[in-house]
Design a protein around this motif. Structure first.
Motif, short mmCIF file in Angstrom:
data_model
loop_
_atom_site.label_atom_id
_atom_site.label_comp_id
_atom_site.label_asym_id
_atom_site.label_seq_id
_atom_site.Cartn_x
_atom_site.Cartn_y
_atom_site.Cartn_z
N CYS A 1 0.79 -1.31 -0.20
CA CYS A 1 0.01 -0.19 -0.24
C CYS A 1 0.95 1.38 0.07
O CYS A 1 1.87 1.46 0.95
CB CYS A 1 -0.88 -0.03 1.11
SG CYS A 1 -1.65 1.81 1.51
N PRO A 2 0.70 2.05 -1.06
CA PRO A 2 1.37 3.39 -0.87
C PRO A 2 1.04 4.62 0.00
O PRO A 2 1.89 5.43 0.32
CB PRO A 2 1.27 3.85 -2.46
CG PRO A 2 -0.09 3.38 -2.87
CD PRO A 2 -0.37 2.20 -2.05
N ALA A 3 -0.12 4.27 0.54
CA ALA A 3 -0.46 5.46 1.51
C ALA A 3 -0.09 5.10 2.75
O ALA A 3 -0.58 4.18 3.53
CB ALA A 3 -2.08 5.52 1.52
N ALA B 1 -2.56 2.72 4.72
CA ALA B 1 -4.07 2.80 4.83
C ALA B 1 -4.81 1.45 4.56
O ALA B 1 -6.01 1.60 5.36
CB ALA B 1 -4.74 3.52 3.24
N ILE B 2 -4.30 0.48 4.26
CA ILE B 2 -4.79 -0.75 4.69
C ILE B 2 -3.79 -1.52 5.56
O ILE B 2 -2.66 -1.45 5.62
CB ILE B 2 -5.06 -1.86 3.44
CG1 ILE B 2 -5.77 -3.20 3.76
CG2 ILE B 2 -3.63 -2.03 2.79
CD1 ILE B 2 -6.29 -3.94 2.55
N ILE C 1 -9.46 -1.32 5.56
CA ILE C 1 -8.99 -0.13 4.89
C ILE C 1 -9.44 1.06 5.65
O ILE C 1 -10.63 0.90 6.07
CB ILE C 1 -9.40 0.02 3.43
CG1 ILE C 1 -8.65 -1.13 2.65
CG2 ILE C 1 -9.20 1.11 2.81
CD1 ILE C 1 -9.03 -1.34 1.06
N CYS D 1 -7.11 5.87 2.41
CA CYS D 1 -6.92 5.16 1.04
C CYS D 1 -6.91 6.09 -0.09
O CYS D 1 -8.06 6.81 -0.48
CB CYS D 1 -7.88 4.09 1.03
SG CYS D 1 -7.99 3.24 -0.70
N LYS D 2 -6.02 5.96 -1.14
CA LYS D 2 -5.92 6.84 -2.26
C LYS D 2 -7.20 6.33 -3.02
O LYS D 2 -7.94 7.47 -3.78
CB LYS D 2 -4.86 6.71 -3.10
CG LYS D 2 -3.65 7.13 -2.11
CD LYS D 2 -2.40 6.93 -3.12
CE LYS D 2 -0.92 7.17 -2.21
NZ LYS D 2 -0.87 8.64 -1.61
N GLN D 3 -7.39 5.13 -3.28
CA GLN D 3 -8.47 4.69 -4.14
C GLN D 3 -9.80 5.18 -3.59
O GLN D 3 -10.70 5.56 -4.41
CB GLN D 3 -8.61 2.88 -3.95
CG GLN D 3 -9.79 2.41 -4.86
CD GLN D 3 -9.58 2.46 -6.29
OE1 GLN D 3 -8.00 2.69 -6.95
NE2 GLN D 3 -10.69 2.69 -7.15
N CYS E 1 -5.74 4.06 -7.33
CA CYS E 1 -4.48 3.35 -6.86
C CYS E 1 -5.01 1.95 -7.22
O CYS E 1 -4.98 1.33 -8.12
CB CYS E 1 -4.76 3.56 -5.26
SG CYS E 1 -3.32 2.29 -4.45
N GLY E 2 -5.63 1.07 -6.26
CA GLY E 2 -6.43 -0.07 -6.39
C GLY E 2 -5.21 -1.07 -6.25
O GLY E 2 -5.35 -2.39 -6.67
N CYS F 1 -4.01 -2.76 -3.65
CA CYS F 1 -4.15 -3.77 -2.65
C CYS F 1 -5.18 -5.05 -3.51
O CYS F 1 -4.82 -6.06 -3.64
CB CYS F 1 -4.72 -3.37 -1.37
SG CYS F 1 -6.12 -2.21 -1.37
S1 SF4 Z 1 -6.22 1.11 -2.69
FE1 SF4 Z 1 -5.26 -0.25 -1.37
S2 SF4 Z 1 -3.21 0.10 -1.59
FE2 SF4 Z 1 -4.18 1.84 -2.66
S3 SF4 Z 1 -4.12 3.33 -1.12
FE3 SF4 Z 1 -6.25 2.14 -0.64
S4 SF4 Z 1 -5.67 0.64 0.63
FE4 SF4 Z 1 -3.61 1.34 0.08
#
Ligand code: SF4
Ligand SMILES: Cc1cc2nc3c(=O)[nH]c(=O)nc-3n(C[C@H](O)[C@H](O)[C@H](O)COP(=O)(O)OP(=O)(O)OC[C@H]3O[C@@H](n4cnc5c(N)ncnc54)[C@H](O)[C@@H]3O)c2cc1C
Ligand SMILES: Cc1cc2nc3c(=O)[nH]c(=O)nc-3n(C[C@H](O)[C@H](O)[C@H](O)COP(=O)(O)OP(=O)(O)OC[C@H]3O[C@@H](n4cnc5c(N)ncnc54)[C@H](O)[C@@H]3O)c2cc1C
Ligand code: SF4
Ligand code: SF4
Ligand code: SF4
Ligand code: SF4
Ligand code: SF4
Ligand code: SF4
Ligand code: SF4
Lengths: 185, 157, 659, 292
Positions: free
Chosen positions: C252-254, C270-271, C285, C290-292, C298-299, C301
Motif C-alpha cells: 500500500c502506497p498510502a 491505509a490498509i 482499509i 486510502c487513495k482509491q 490506486c487499487g 491492494c
Molecule cells: S487502494 Fe489499497 S493499496 Fe491503494 S491506498 Fe487504498 S488501501 Fe492502499
C-alpha cells in the motif's frame, strides 16, 4: 529542632482569617509541591510556597507571618496557574503579606521600604515620580543603590528630574486618606 | 430548641432510578440538607400525574419538587420526556390555579449527583421559605387543576 | 388490616439523630397499626426473626420497616416477610437513614420527619395488594460489548459455562489495551504470552460469535429477551476471503494513516492489520487515507491480494442478535496530555505518553523493542517518568486516581533498566498507590534493586535545553525545588471513560457517573450489576482497573449471567400496569404512549375494543397511567390511590376526591 | 472603521518606557487602531498597592476606569502588564456589588461598573492581526533571530486574562513572524524577570533576568522582544549589572515588540525611540541593513 506541639500551636482562627480574606479553601492543598516547583523565587525563599501552604494548614501563625517568602513573592501567578486544585496561591501569599504588614512584621525591610516609597510618590503626585521614589527609598533604607544606572537613564531621557502632578492629585490623595481612615475604624 | 413546626411542607416526587438514587448518594456522603422535604418514590417521572401535585398543593403543601433522570438517561427510555411535557404545561397553569410558580420545581438529578441533589434541596427549600406557608386554596381552584390533567383537552391542543 | 412497624437504629447510624423509640410510639397511633417496635439492626438475623415472630404473634397482614434506602434492603425484607408467610408485596420501607438521619442534623426535626415517612409508608401499605410474579422463558445467550481482557474473560467464562456468546468489538481486533502492552506487572511476564492464547480461545470457541469492527446500534427488549442491532462497519475487505497474509499492507502506497495500536508512535498504511497476533487477523482499509477511496486512483491492494478479498464498494451492514443478558466491557481511554502546556503539550517530541513507551518497549512495536528518542533515534541515558498526568487534578476536571499508573510506571522504570543498561531513571510522584498482592514489594524492588530514583513532588514544567529536556519539579520531602535533565520524558497518563460511553449507556438504559464511567448497582453489594436488570459490567468501563481486577470482575459478571440463566425461566416483576376493563373506553391513548409496546388492543366478548397490558413486556414505568383519561390503567403497587395516600399523609387538609 | 480605545499608558510609559509609549502609539496608528489617552489618568497602584490592600489597589485602578467610562469608551488598552492586571482585577471587582461598594467608599467620584481592559499586544493581535500586519510590512525583519519574552503576568492567571495560551503564548511570536523575523523557540517566555525588585533586592533580578539573558544567548538570539516596561528595564538597563554578576557579557538588545514591528512597518525612526535603548541596537540594525 524542637518538637512542634500540634495540640497547642495550631491557630485555627488564623487559618480561618486567611481563608476568608483570600477566598481560598486551604484544605484543598494536598502538598503536591507544584507551586514550589514552578515558583521563580523559590531559590530566595526561606519557606518554599508549598511549605507556606502546609504551615498555614497547621495554623503556624508566627512561622508564616514572619517568613521572608511572603514578601519576596512577586505575584507572578505561576503557582495559581498550575495548582492542580485551583488554589490561588498567589492570592494567599498576597493576603499573608497584607496581614504581616498590618501586624508589623517586615522581614524584608527593603521591599517594604520600596513599596512605601512608591505609594508615597503616587499619593503626592497622582502618578509615580521615579526619581522621587528612588530618593525616598534611599532616605528610608540609608542605602545608596543603582548609582550606575542614573547616568545611563538620564542620558537616554528615561528619567525626569522634577515631578509633574496630575490635576486630580487631590482625588488620589483622598483615596489614600480614606483608606487610612477605614483602617482606623 | 428549634420548633419542628418551623419546617414547611415540601413534597418531593422522585423517580426510583436517578433522583431517588441521587438523594441516597447525598445521604451516603452525609451531605447536610434542610429537613423540610419528604420524598414520595415513584418508578419514573413519567408516572407523576400533575394532578398529584395540584392535590398536594390543595392539601397544604408549601412546595413541590419533582426530580427525574437527565433527559437522555431515562431508565424507561422516554418516561422523562412525557414528564417534561406534562409538567411544563402544568407550570404554565399554576398562576391560574392561584399557586405561586416559585413553589414548584421540576429538575433532573442523576444517581451519582449527590452534591447536585444537596444543592437542589437547599436552594428549593430556601426559595419556599422565602415565600412562606402556602395560602389555603379553594375547591374551585382544584377543579381548575383538574383541567391540567394530561387527558384533558389542553394536551396536544 | 393489622400492620406491624419496625424502626431501625442501624446501630447509631439512625439512632444518633432520630429518636427511634419515639417514632415507633407515634406509629402505634397510626391507623391499622397493631404492632410497632424499634430494633437495633433490623436486617441482622435477630432483626429479621423479630419480624417473622411478630407477624405470627400479632397476626399481621403487612410490615413497614423504617430503616435504610429501599435500594439497599427492599429485597432482603421482601424475603423476610415471605418467610413469615406474607405476600412479599405486603411490605413497605421508609427511608429514614439516607433521607433523614444522614442528612439532617437536628434530632427533633429528624424525628418528626421520620414519623412522617413512616406514616406515608403505613398509608401506602394499607392500600397494597398481594402480587405474584409470572415466569417467562429467557434467551440463554449473552452479548459482551468490548473485547479487551475483561470482555475476553467474560466471554470465555460464559461460553465455558454453556452459554452462547456474542462478542462485539469496535476495533478490528480484540485484545484491548492489554494487547498493546509489553510486559505486565506485578509478574513482568510478557503480555501477549498471557493474552494471546486467550484471544485464540475466543476465535476457536464454538460457543462464541465474534463481531469485530462492529458496534451496538440499538437495544430493545428487557432482561431475558433483548434484541440487539449490531452495526458491522465497512472494512472494504471481504473477511471471509482474507487470510491475513499482509501482502496488501506491504504494497500500500498510502503510508500516513494514524496507527492507534502503536499509540501514534509511527504511522500505518491505509490498509492495515494492527498487529501480528490480531484476532481476527484480517485487513481493514481506512477510507479517509486510502487513495482509491479518496481519489479513485490506486487499487494496488486489489491487484496484489492473492485471495481477491478487496471490495472498495463495501458498505456497513446490520445484524440482529437476540440475547438474554448483556455484559459491558468497553474499557477506558487514555488521557490526552496536550492540555498540559507546561509539559510541552505535544510540542516536544521526546515527551511521550506511557502507552507510546509501552509500544517502544514491545519487541513487536515500531522500534522493535529498542528504547529510542523520537527526536533523533538516540538511546536515552536518562529517563524521567511523571505520574498522575491527567489524574488527581481538579484543574482539568479529573479529580480521581487512575489506580494503575503508579504500578505501570514502576514496571516501565524497571524495564528501562533492562533495555538500556546503565540508564538512569527518575519517577516524580505524589503518592504511590500499590495495594495489591505483591504490589508494594514490586515498587520497593524498583527502588532497591533497580535504583529507580523516586522524587516526591509534582512537576511544574518541562523545557528544552540543548537536545535534552529539563524537568523542573519539587521534592516536597526535602522542601526543595529540584530539576533533572532528561533525554526522554514519559507521562504516566491516566484513564478516562471510553469514547462513546455516554451513547452506549443511553442505548442500554444504564447510568454513568459524573466522569463517564458506568455506574454499578451498589458499590459494595452489586459491584458488577447495573440498575437495569440483565446488564452487567466488567473491567475498566466501571472505573480505572488493572488487569487482575478487570479479570476478576469479568468472571464475576459471567457468574452473575450464569446464575441468571440457571433456570430456563425468569420471574417477571409483578409491579406492572393493569387495565380495568370496566373503566376502559378503548381510546388507546395508553397504547400510543407506552415506550415498550407493552399494550395490546383486545376485542372483548362484547365486541368492544379495550387495552390490555402484556405483563411480561410491561416495565412498570407508569407512563400509561397518567395518559389514560379514565384512570382505567393503573400501575400495580404504584396506583393513583397509593401515591395520593402518601401525599395525603403529609398534608394538613384531607384531599378531595376530584379528577 | 477603526475601533477607538481608551488608552491608559501607565506611569512607566511617561518615564523609563517612553519608547514603548511612542512605538506602541505609532504601530496602532499605522494599523488603524485609534487610541485616545484617558485624560488626567492616575497611577494604578502597581504591585505595591496590592501588596498593601486589595481595596486600595482596586480604588486606584478604578479611578481610571471611571474616567474612561465618563469618556464613553467601551474598552481600555494598556501596554503595561502590571497595569493590565490591576485594571482587570478592578473591573471584575466593580462588577460585584459588595466589592464595588468598598472601592467606591474610597473614591471621590464613584465608579458604577467595570470596563474591559486589554493589553496592547492583544489589541494589535486581535484588531489588526498577523495578516494585516504582514500586508503592511515594508521592511521585513529578515534574518533577525528574536527571542519573544512575554513576562510572567501578561497572560496570567488565565481566568482573569483570558487571552492566548498561558503556558505557551504565541500572539507576539505570530506578529514578529508576520514582520519577517525568525522567532526563536524561547523556553522562558513566561518566566518572571524579577519584577520590581531591582531596587530593593537587586540579587533577585540578577538571578532571574540573568537566566533569561543566558537562555537567549545560548539560543543564539540577536535580540529579545518584550511587552513590559519592567522586563525591559531589568533586561536592558540592568544588563551590565547582570553581566558583572554572572561574569558573562551578553550585548543583547532588548526591544519593545512594538519597536520591532515599527521597524518592519517602516515607521519614522523618531517615533520608535531606538535611541533610548541602553544596550546599543546598532549591530542588529546593521544586520537588517538599516544603519542604527
Ligand atoms: S487502494 Fe489499497 S493499496 Fe491503494 S491506498 Fe487504498 S488501501 Fe492502499
Ligand atoms: C501504559 C499502560 C500500561 C499498563 N500496564 C499494566 C500492567 O502491567 N498490568 C496491569 O494489570 N494493567 C496494566 N495496565 C492497565 C490495563 O490496560 C487495564 O487494566 C486493562 O486494559 C483493562 O481491560 P478492559 O478490558 O477493561 O479495557 P480495555 O483494555 O480498554 O478494552 C476495552 C475494549 O472495548 C472496546 N470498546 C470500547 N468501546 C466499545 C464499544 N462502544 N463497542 C464495542 N467495543 C468497544 C475497545 O476497542 C477495547 O478493545 C496498563 C495501562 C496502561 C495505560
Ligand atoms: C478496621 C477495619 C475496617 C475496615 N473497614 C472497611 C470499610 O469501611 N470498607 C471496606 O470495603 N472494607 C473495610 N475493611 C476490610 C474488610 O474487613 C474486608 O474487605 C472484608 O472483611 C473481607 O471479607 P472476607 O469475606 O474476604 O473475609 P473475612 O471478613 O475475614 O471473613 C472470613 C470468614 O471466614 C472464616 N474462616 C476463616 N478461616 C476459616 C476456616 N479455616 N474454616 C472456616 N471458616 C473460616 C472467618 O471466621 C470469617 O468469618 C476493614 C477492615 C478493617 C480491619
Ligand atoms: S500547587 Fe496547590 S495543591 Fe500543590 S502544594 Fe501548591 S497549593 Fe498545594
Ligand atoms: S505568585 Fe509568588 S509564590 Fe506564586 S509562583 Fe509567583 S512568586 Fe512564587
Ligand atoms: S436495615 Fe438498613 S438501616 Fe437497618 S441495620 Fe440494616 S442496613 Fe442499617
Ligand atoms: S486482504 Fe488479501 S492481501 Fe490483504 S491480508 Fe487479506 S488476503 Fe492478504
Ligand atoms: S495510580 Fe498513582 S500515578 Fe496513577 S493517578 Fe493514582 S496516584 Fe497518580
Ligand atoms: S388510555 Fe385508558 S381508556 Fe384509553 S385504551 Fe388505554 S386504558 Fe383504555
Ligand atoms: S407501565 Fe404502562 S407505559 Fe409503562 S411499560 Fe407498562 S404498559 Fe407500558
Amino acid at each position: 529542632m524542637t518538637v512542634l506541639d500540634l495540640t497547642h500551636s495550631c491557630d485555627m482562627q488564623f487559618v480561618a482569617e486567611v481563608a476568608r480574606e483570600s477566598g481560598q479553601n486551604l484544605t484543598l492543598c494536598y502538598q503536591c509541591g507544584n507551586c514550589t516547583a514552578g515558583c521563580p523565587f523559590t531559590f530566595a525563599y526561606d519557606l518554599p510556597a508549598s511549605s507556606v501552604m502546609r504551615a498555614l494548614q497547621w495554623g503556624q501563625r508566627e512561622a508564616v507571618l514572619s517568613c521572608r517568602s511572603i514578601w519576596i513573592c512577586a505575584t507572578c501567578k505561576t503557582c495559581s496557574t498550575r495548582c492542580p486544585n485551583n488554589i490561588d496561591v498567589a492570592r494567599i501569599m498576597e493576603v499573608l503579606r497584607q496581614i504581616s504588614r498590618r501586624e508589623g512584621y517586615a522581614p524584608e525591610k527593603q521591599i517594604k521600604q520600596f513599596q512605601d516609597s512608591f505609594l508615597q510618590s503616587v499619593m503626592r503626585h497622582g502618578r509615580v515620580f521615579e526619581l522621587g521614589t528612588m530618593m525616598s527609598f534611599i532616605a528610608r533604607s540609608r542605602r545608596l543603590t543603582d548609582m550606575d544606572l542614573g547616568p545611563k537613564a538620564l542620558a537616554r531621557g528615561k528619567l525626569f528630574l522634577r515631578a509633574r502632578d496630575i490635576r486630580g492629585r487631590d482625588e488620589v490623595e483622598r483615596i489614600f486618606r480614606r483608606y487610612r481612615e477605614s483602617l482606623e475604624k | 430548641m428549634p420548633d419542628p413546626a418551623a419546617d414547611l411542607r415540601i413534597i418531593g416526587f422522585l423517580c426510583n432510578w436517578c433522583s431517588y438514587g441521587g438523594a441516597d448518594t447525598a445521604g451516603v456522603a452525609r451531605l447536610a440538607q434542610p429537613t423540610d422535604l419528604r420524598i414520595v418514590r415513584v418508578p419514573c417521572s413519567g408516572r407523576i400525574d400533575p394532578l398529584f401535585i395540584a392535590k398536594a398543593f390543595y392539601g397544604g403543601a408549601d412546595g413541590v419538587l419533582v426530580s427525574g433522570c437527565h433527559p437522555r438517561d431515562c431508565h424507561y427510555s422516554e418516561g422523562n420526556y412525557h414528564a417534561r411535557r406534562r409538567l411544563e404545561l402544568f407550570l404554565r397553569l399554576l398562576p391560574a390555579l392561584g399557586i405561586d410558580p416559585g413553589r414548584f420545581l421540576y429538575t433532573w438529578v442523576s444517581a451519582s449527583e449527590g452534591q447536585r441533589w444537596q444543592q437542589v434541596v437547599a436552594d428549593f427549600t430556601a426559595r419556599v421559605h422565602a415565600l412562606g406557608p402556602m395560602p389555603r386554596l379553594r375547591e374551585t381552584d382544584l377543579a381548575a387543576a383538574a383541567l391540567c390533567h394530561p387527558a384533558a383537552p389542553q394536551e396536544g391542543a | 388490616m393489622r400492620l406491624g412497624v419496625f424502626v431501625c437504629h442501624c446501630g447509631s447510624n439512625i439512632a444518633a439523630t432520630v429518636d427511634c423509640a419515639a417514632v415507633a410510639l407515634a406509629a402505634r397511633a397510626m391507623p391499622d397499626v397493631a404492632f410497632a417496635a424499634d430494633s437495633v439492626y433490623t436486617c441482622s438475623e435477630p432483626g429479621q426473626e423479630a419480624i417473622v415472630a411478630a407477624v405470627a404473634e400479632h397476626g399481621l397482614d403487612g410490615v413497614v420497616v423504617a430503616s435504610c434506602s429501599p435500594r439497599m434492603h427492599e429485597r432482603t425484607f421482601r424475603r423476610t416477610v415471605a418467610r413469615a408467610g406474607l405476600n412479599p408485596y405486603m411490605f413497605e420501607m421508609a427511608n429514614i437513614r439516607e433521607h433523614v438521619s444522614w442528612v439532617g442534623r437536628d434530632k427533633e426535626r429528624n424525628t418528626a420527619k421520620a414519623t412522617d415517612l413512616v406514616r406515608m409508608a403505613v398509608e401506602k401499605l394499607r392500600r397494597n395488594r398481594p402480587l405474584t410474579p409470572r415466569e417467562f422463558p429467557v434467551t440463554r445467550r449473552v452479548l459482551v460489548v468490548g473485547g479487551g481482557v475483561a470482555g475476553i474473560q467474560a466471554a470465555l467464562d460464559c461460553a465455558d459455562g454453556g452459554l452462547e456468546v456474542v462478542l462485539v468489538e469496535r476495533a478490528s481486533s480484540i485484545g484491548g489495551k492489554m494487547a498493546q502492552l509489553d510486559k505486565t506487572f506485578p509478574t513482568v511476564d510478557c503480555s501477549s504470552c498471557v493474552l494471546g492464547p486467550r484471544m485464540v480461545d475466543v476465535a476457536q470457541h464454538p460457543g462464541i460469535t465474534l463481531h469485530a469492527y462492529s458496534e451496538v446500534a440499538s437495544v430493545s427488549g428487557w432482561v431475558g429477551n433483548f434484541e440487539v442491532a449490531v452495526r458491522r462497519k465497512a472494512t472494504y475487505v471481504d473477511w471471509s476471503k482474507c487470510t491475513g497474509c499482509g501482502e496488501c499492507v506491504k504494497k500500500c502506497p498510502a503510508r500516513d494513516a494514524p496507527d492507534p495500536f502503536n499509540a501514534g508512535l509511527a504511522p500505518a498504511r491505509a490498509i492495515n492489520i494492527p498487529f501480528p497476533q490480531a484476532i481476527p487477523k484480517k485487513a481493514v482499509i481506512n477510507p479517509a487515507h486510502c487513495k482509491q477511496l479518496t481519489t479513485g486512483k490506486c487499487g494496488v491492494c486489489a491487484k496484489v491480494c492473492p485471495s481477491g478479498a478487496i471490495d472498495y464498494a463495501m458498505t456497513e451492514t446490520t445484524v440482529t442478535e437476540k440475547v438474554g443478558a448483556i455484559i459491558v466491557a468497553t474499557g477506558y481511554e487514555l488521557f490526552d496530555p496536550k492540555v498540559y502546556g507546561q509539559y510541552g503539550g505535544g510540542r516536544y517530541p521526546d515527551v511521550i505518553t506511557s502507552m507510546q513507551y509501552e509500544r517502544m518497549l514491545s519487541a513487536s512495536g515500531p522500534t522493535g523493542g529498542h528504547v529510542l528518542r523520537p527526536s533523533d533515534g538516540r538511546e536515552p541515558r536518562s529517563v524521567v517518568f511523571i505520574q498522575c498526568v491527567g489524574s488527581r487534578d481538579r484543574h482539568i476536571g479529573r479529580p480521581y486516581c487512575s489506580g494503575f499508573c503508579c504500578m505501570y510506571t514502576a514496571k516501565q522504570a524497571i524495564l528501562t533498566r533492562d533495555h538500556v543498561p546503565g540508564a538512569q531513571t527518575y519517577v516524580f510522584y505524589m503518592d504511590i498507590r500499590s495495594p495489591g498482592k505483591g504490589y508494594d514489594e514490586f515498587i520497593r524492588r524498583a527502588m532497591e534493586e533497580y535504583g529507580v530514583r523516586y522524587v516526591r513532588g509534582r512537576v511544574s514544567r518541562i523545557f528544552p535545553k540543548g537536545d535534552r529536556l529539563v524537568v523542573r519539579g519539587a521534592d516536597t520531602l526535602m522542601a526543595a525545588q529540584v530539576q533533572v535533565e532528561a533525554d526522554l520524558v514519559v507521562l504516566a497518563v491516566g484513564a478516562e471513560h471510553a469514547p462513546g460511553a455516554h451513547e452506549l449507556a443511553a442505548t442500554l438504559r444504564v447510568s454513568i457517573d459524573e466522569h463517564g464511567f458506568f455506574m454499578e448497582g451498589h458499590p459494595k453489594l452489586r459491584p458488577v450489576e447495573t440498575n437495569t436488570a440483565g446488564v452487567y459490567l466488567a473491567g475498566a468501563c466501571q472505573g480505572p482497573k488493572d488487569i487482575p481486577a478487570s479479570v476478576s470482575q469479568a468472571s464475576a459478571a459471567a457468574a452473575k449471567v450464569l446464575g441468571l440463566f440457571a433456570r430456563g425461566t425468569l420471574a417477571s416483576d409483578p409491579q406492572v400496569a393493569l387495565v380495568d376493563p370496566r373503566r376502559c373506553v378503548g381510546c388507546l391513548k395508553c397504547l400510543k404512549t407506552c415506550p415498550f409496546g407493552a399494550i395490546r388492543e383486545e376485542q372483548g366478548r362484547d365486541g368492544a375494543v379495550r387495552a390490555q397490558v402484556v405483563e411480561t413486556v410491561c416495565q412498570g414505568c407508569g407512563v400509561c397511567c397518567v395518559t389514560c383519561p379514565q384512570g382505567a390503567v393503573q400501575l400495580q403497587h404504584f396506583t393513583d390511590d397509593q401515591i395520593l395516600a402518601e401525599v395525603e399523609a403529609l398534608c394538613r387538609i384531607p384531599l378531595p376526591t376530584c379528577g | 472603521m477603526s475601533p477607538r480605545f481608551a488608552y491608559y499608558p501607565g506611569c512607566s510609559l511617561e518615564g523609563t518606557a517612553q519608547d514603548y509609549d511612542r512605538s506602541g502609539r505609532a504601530c496602532c496608528a499605522a494599523l488603524g487602531i485609534e487610541l485616545a489617552e484617558i485624560p488626567d489618568w492616575s497611577c494604578c497602584g502597581s504591585s505595591p498597592a496590592h501588596a498593601v490592600d486589595a481595596v486600595l489597589s482596586g480604588a486606584l485602578a478604578a479611578r481610571n476606569l471611571g474616567l474612561a467610562r465618563q469618556g464613553g469608551f467601551g474598552a481600555v488598552v494598556t501596554p503595561c502588564p502590571n497595569c493590565l492586571v490591576n485594571l482587570r482585577t478592578a473591573a471584575r471587582d466593580l462588577d460585584d456589588p459588595a466589592r464595588r461598594e468598598r472601592i467606591n467608599a474610597l473614591l471621590s467620584v464613584p465608579c458604577e461598573g467595570g470596563l474591559p481592559a486589554v493589553s496592547l499586544l492583544q489589541a494589535l493581535f486581535e484588531q489588526a492581526g498577523p495578516q494585516a500586519l504582514a500586508d503592511a510590512v515594508v521592511r521585513p525583519l529578515a534574518g533577525l533571530r528574536v527571542a519573544p519574552y512575554y513576562g510572567c503576568i501578561l497572560h496570567r492567571p488565565p481566568g482573569l486574562m483570558a487571552f492566548d495560551d498561558p503556558e505557551n503564548p504565541v500572539a507576539m511570536d505570530a506578529l514578529l513572524e508576520a514582520a519577517g523575523a525568525e522567532v526563536v523557540a524561547f523556553p522562558f517566555k513566561t518566566e518572571c524577570c524579577g519584577a520590581s525588585y531591582g531596587v530593593p533586592r537587586k540579587d533577585l533580578v540578577m538571578e532571574l533576568s540573568g537566566r533569561l539573558l543566558e537562555a537567549a544567548a545560548d539560543l543564539g538570539a540577536d535580540a529579545l522582544a518584550v511587552a513590559c516596561p519592567l522586563c525591559q528595564m531589568n533586561l536592558d538597563l540592568r544588563q551590565d549589572q547582570i553581566a558583572a554578576a554572572r561574569r558573562r557579557a551578553f550585548g543583547i538588545p532588548v526591544f519593545y515588540f512594538t519597536q520591532l514591528l515599527g521597524l518592519a512597518l517602516g515607521l519614522d525612526r523618531a517615533d520608535l525611540g531606538l535611541d533610548r535603548l541602553v544596550v546599543p541596537p546598532g549591530g542588529v540594525l546593521r544586520k537588517l541593513g538599516t544603519e542604527g
